[in-house]
Design an enzyme around this catalytic site. Structure first.
Site, PDB file in Angstrom:
ATOM      1  N   ILE A  99      -9.274  11.118  77.892  1.00 34.82           N
ATOM      2  CA  ILE A  99      -8.039  10.335  77.889  1.00 34.82           C
ATOM      3  C   ILE A  99      -7.336  10.705  76.598  1.00 34.82           C
ATOM      4  O   ILE A  99      -7.737  10.298  75.512  1.00 34.82           O
ATOM      5  CB  ILE A  99      -8.322   8.831  78.013  1.00 34.82           C
ATOM      6  N   LYS A 144     -14.274   5.164  78.000  1.00 33.45           N
ATOM      7  CA  LYS A 144     -13.470   6.012  77.124  1.00 33.45           C
ATOM      8  C   LYS A 144     -14.080   5.849  75.742  1.00 33.45           C
ATOM      9  O   LYS A 144     -13.966   4.793  75.122  1.00 33.45           O
ATOM     10  CB  LYS A 144     -12.000   5.601  77.116  1.00 33.45           C
TER      11      LYS A 144
END
Length: 291
Positions: A202, A160
């Site tokens: 995300i 991420k």
């Protein structure tokens, strides 16, 4: 394995306690609206102010509510390697698909220290790890070269990336390979991130606008960046407004406008100013979420 729109779920509170009923309803809504994964107890889920017992209970509740329909990437990071190991072991035990492990914050490890931290966790727990690289919060930046070294481990499958640097996607493709899963950690650049080779986000904004975020991600993954840009234009004011103050506070306020949970946050976070609320209201109208 992991792609598309994966909301960094808020943790709903009611009178100071975790509101598990609201949390389960949020999971159901997110899946109905097309989210392709769920990420509980990250920073947006107020992990810094949850007890360990609450942290684990939230992971378990989300896994149970998702019931295998979408993967759950459980927040499992810590600046204490032993503590991160504990969270990863719990995530595996309750059936999470992976753990999101942040670069250790505050103690500022070297690149060698980052390798030691992540390899210790990956060696001990047979569960996929998504590295969370967010220098703005952790004050340490994992370089593409270090990530490439870690990507050789079978249990370290992706990142991420919240650096905000779109060139990182290309550099990390060079060092980690094209199959390494790159997920954006910044809503405002998620469209461009996928154009560079990313496969999802995300997302904080997906808490509030799950269908729009899911549709934008789907369009990019189908190669229809013109359609994705139209959706991104609808979302951009919301990305901006939610982050006028800490994103958790903005997301919870917006969710309260939709009747999904209260806007309650835990200290040291506080409720929004009237100015920020007005900006979020306007952005939600622009996105077609409220009248």
């Amino acid at each position: 394995m992991f792609k598309g729109s994966l909301p960094a779920l808020v943790t709903p509170f009611k009178d100071g306690a975790v509101d598990f009923d609201a949390l389960k309803r949020l999971v159901e809504w997110q899946i109905e609206e097309g989210s392709t994964g769920l990420v509980p107890v990250g920073t947006t889920g107020e992990s810094p102010t949850l007890t360990h017992e609450e942290h684990e209970a939230v992971i378990e509740a989300v896994v149970e509510a998702a019931a295998g329909r979408v993967p759950v990437i459980a927040g499992a990071g810590s600046n204490n390697t032993a503590e991160a190991l504990r969270f990863m072991e719990f995530a595996k035990q309750v059936g999470a698909a992976a753990g999101l492990v942040v670069t250790p914050y505050y103690n500022k490890p070297t690149q060698r220290g980052l390798v030691a931290h992540f390899e210790a966790i990956a060696d001990a727990v047979d569960l996929p790890i998504v590295i969370y690289n967010i220098p703005g919060r952790s004050v340490v930046d994992m370089t593409p070269e270090t990530m490439g070294e870690l990507a050789k481990h079978k249990n370290i499958v992706g990142v991420k990336d919240a650096t905000g640097d779109l060139a990182r996607v290309s550099f990390q493709r060079m060092t980690c390979g094209a199959d390494f899963i790159q997920l954006s950690g910044e809503d405002a650049t998620a469209h461009g991130f996928n154009a560079q080779g990313g496969v999802g986000c995300i997302s904080v904004t997906a808490n509030v606008a799950p269908r729009l975020c899911a549709d934008m991600q789907a369009a990019t993954l189908e190669g229809d960046f013109a359609k994705a840009l139209e959706i991104a234009d609808k979302l951009m004011p919301l990305h901006k407004a939610i982050f006028m103050e800490p994103g958790t506070c903005g997301a919870k306020y917006a969710l309260s406008k939709l009747g999904r949970c209260t806007e309650e946050v835990r200290s040291p976070l506080v409720g929004l100013t009237d100015e920020t609320k007005a900006a979020i209201d306007a952005a939600m109208r622009h996105a077609g979420l409220i009248n």
